[in-house]
Design a protein around this motif. Structure first.
Motif, PDB file in Angstrom:
ATOM      1  N   GLN A 198       0.807  -1.224   0.000  1.00 22.29           N
ATOM      2  CA  GLN A 198       0.000   0.000   0.000  1.00 22.29           C
ATOM      3  C   GLN A 198       0.841   1.275   0.000  1.00 22.29           C
ATOM      4  OE1 GLN A 198      -3.615   0.125   2.589  1.00 22.29           O
ATOM      5  NE2 GLN A 198      -2.783  -1.762   3.435  1.00 22.29           N
ATOM      6  N   GLU A 199       1.888   1.277   0.834  1.00 20.08           N
ATOM      7  CA  GLU A 199       2.575   2.548   1.072  1.00 20.08           C
ATOM      8  C   GLU A 199       4.037   2.341   1.452  1.00 20.08           C
ATOM      9  OE1 GLU A 199       1.953   6.478   3.992  1.00 20.08           O
ATOM     10  OE2 GLU A 199       0.430   4.903   3.890  1.00 20.08           O
ATOM     11  N   LYS A 200       4.883   3.233   0.988  1.00 16.79           N
ATOM     12  CA  LYS A 200       6.284   3.258   1.416  1.00 16.79           C
ATOM     13  C   LYS A 200       6.354   3.958   2.769  1.00 16.79           C
ATOM     14  CE  LYS A 200      10.556   5.728   0.246  1.00 16.79           C
ATOM     15  NZ  LYS A 200      10.480   7.150   0.587  1.00 16.79           N
ATOM     16  N   ILE A 201       6.998   3.278   3.742  1.00 12.71           N
ATOM     17  CA  ILE A 201       7.171   3.867   5.078  1.00 12.71           C
ATOM     18  C   ILE A 201       8.651   3.779   5.428  1.00 12.71           C
ATOM     19  CG2 ILE A 201       6.421   3.834   7.484  1.00 12.71           C
ATOM     20  CD1 ILE A 201       3.987   2.200   6.616  1.00 12.71           C
ATOM     21  N   SER A 202       9.418   4.727   5.008  1.00 18.04           N
ATOM     22  CA  SER A 202      10.862   4.708   5.297  1.00 18.04           C
ATOM     23  C   SER A 202      11.103   5.171   6.730  1.00 18.04           C
ATOM     24  CB  SER A 202      11.613   5.625   4.326  1.00 18.04           C
ATOM     25  OG  SER A 202      11.225   6.975   4.532  1.00 18.04           O
ATOM     26  N   GLY A 203      12.246   4.763   7.280  1.00 11.75           N
ATOM     27  CA  GLY A 203      12.588   5.185   8.632  1.00 11.75           C
ATOM     28  C   GLY A 203      12.666   6.692   8.763  1.00 11.75           C
ATOM     29  N   SER A 204      13.174   7.348   7.726  1.00 11.56           N
ATOM     30  CA  SER A 204      13.332   8.803   7.764  1.00 11.56           C
ATOM     31  C   SER A 204      12.005   9.545   7.613  1.00 11.56           C
ATOM     32  CB  SER A 204      14.317   9.256   6.677  1.00 11.56           C
ATOM     33  OG  SER A 204      14.004   8.653   5.447  1.00 11.56           O
ATOM     34  N   ASP A 205      10.955   8.846   7.140  1.00 11.20           N
ATOM     35  CA  ASP A 205       9.599   9.419   7.129  1.00 11.20           C
ATOM     36  C   ASP A 205       8.848   9.036   8.399  1.00 11.20           C
ATOM     37  OD1 ASP A 205       9.747  10.674   4.621  1.00 11.20           O
ATOM     38  OD2 ASP A 205       9.219   8.827   3.571  1.00 11.20           O
TER      39      ASP A 205
END
Length: 305
Positions: A75-82
């Protein structure tokens, strides 16, 4: 919770908002990218640490594209920096959320602490520590870090010391941290928050070119990772598409299990052989004993006894 299989890990298919809500109850969060996935093909300890994480979320737009190619879209990109800035903004009015930052060089973590606390409007970052190189192999240093975190009263740990170091450290020591309920492995995020390293422009991040921006920013450090180590990833994805991919670590375990089973079979066969030999020996002794008794009886008869 839905999961998407990519090579030898399963990624939780959730949105940023869903993850933030769930973290109210605690959890360990890992954020895999292409480099993680390549390391997971070889590093057994890293792989086992990943199996114990509560949330494994997609850190890379490339992984997002790959999931669509494989027919199981994330569904979605969830990077550590976000995730990290989203986390401290989401919980900025929750006094129970107190963060300890572990990572960065020199005063980097302290600068990040000041910047974040100013943005949030309270001291949500309660303390920081920048560990020396090789700290993970120094038991005394690790104990010092544990004591610092426990003394701070932090309920959240943001650790940014690079993969797989940060994931392995969490896996080994998280149960020593008395009050921490949320564990975030956040890579270079502390540097971004301190302003030491600039993030890629949003348009590059949105189309999956953040890796290129970072490569151009730090070519000496990252050229081997991006241009050599990570390239086989696309071949492995193609193998998974055609159901030819096999977990190399699992294959190694299977080989060892088969070898152990063969050894057990050999030992069983040898034990059975010994038992049969002993049994034959006992029968021979018994037969000789009977023969001796018969001979004695016959001798007595002949002597008239």
């Amino acid at each position: 919770m839905m999961r998407v299989n990519l090579l030898n890990i399963n990624i939780h298919n959730i949105t940023m908002l869903q993850l933030l809500e769930k973290l109210k109850f605690g959890g360990v969060v890992f954020t895999p990218n292409v480099d993680h996935l390549m390391k997971l093909q070889k590093n057994k300890d890293f792989y086992l640490a990943y199996q114990k994480a509560d949330y494994v979320v997609c850190d890379s737009k490339i992984l997002l594209y790959v999931s669509k190619f494989l027919g199981t879209p994330i569904q979605e990109k969830i990077s550590g920096s976000d995730l990290f800035p989203a986390f401290y903004n989401y919980y900025k009015h929750d006094d129970n959320m107190k963060i300890f930052l572990l990572g960065g060089l020199g005063k980097t973590a302290k600068i990040a602490q000041q910047n974040i606390n100013t943005k949030v409007g309270r001291n949500i970052i309660v303390d920081t520590y920048s560990p020396p190189f090789g700290f993970e192999n120094n038991q005394q240093e690790c104990q010092k870090i544990i004591d610092l975190i426990n003394h701070s009263g932090a309920t959240v740990l943001g650790i940014g010391v690079g993969a797989p170091k940060q994931e392995l450290w969490l896996d080994k020591f998280r149960y020593h941290l008395k009050y921490v309920k949320v564990f975030l492995a956040i890579g270079a995020t502390i540097n971004f928050e301190a302003g030491n390293i600039k993030r890629a422009p949003r348009w590059m991040s949105e189309i999956g070119l953040e890796w290129l921006y970072r490569l151009l920013s730090e070519p000496q450090r990252l050229k081997k990772r991006y241009l050599l180590d990570d390239l086989p990833f696309f071949w492995l994805v193609l193998k998974q598409k055609f159901r030819l991919y096999q977990n190399p670590l699992f294959q190694g375990w299977k080989s060892r299990i088969k070898a152990n089973l063969r050894e057990i079979d050999h030992k069983k066969s040898y034990v059975l052989y010994l038992k049969s030999k002993i049994s034959r020996g006992e029968k021979t002794i018994e037969k000789k004993s009977h023969q001796g008794i018969d001979a004695t009886t016959n001798a007595k008869k002949m002597s008239g006894e």
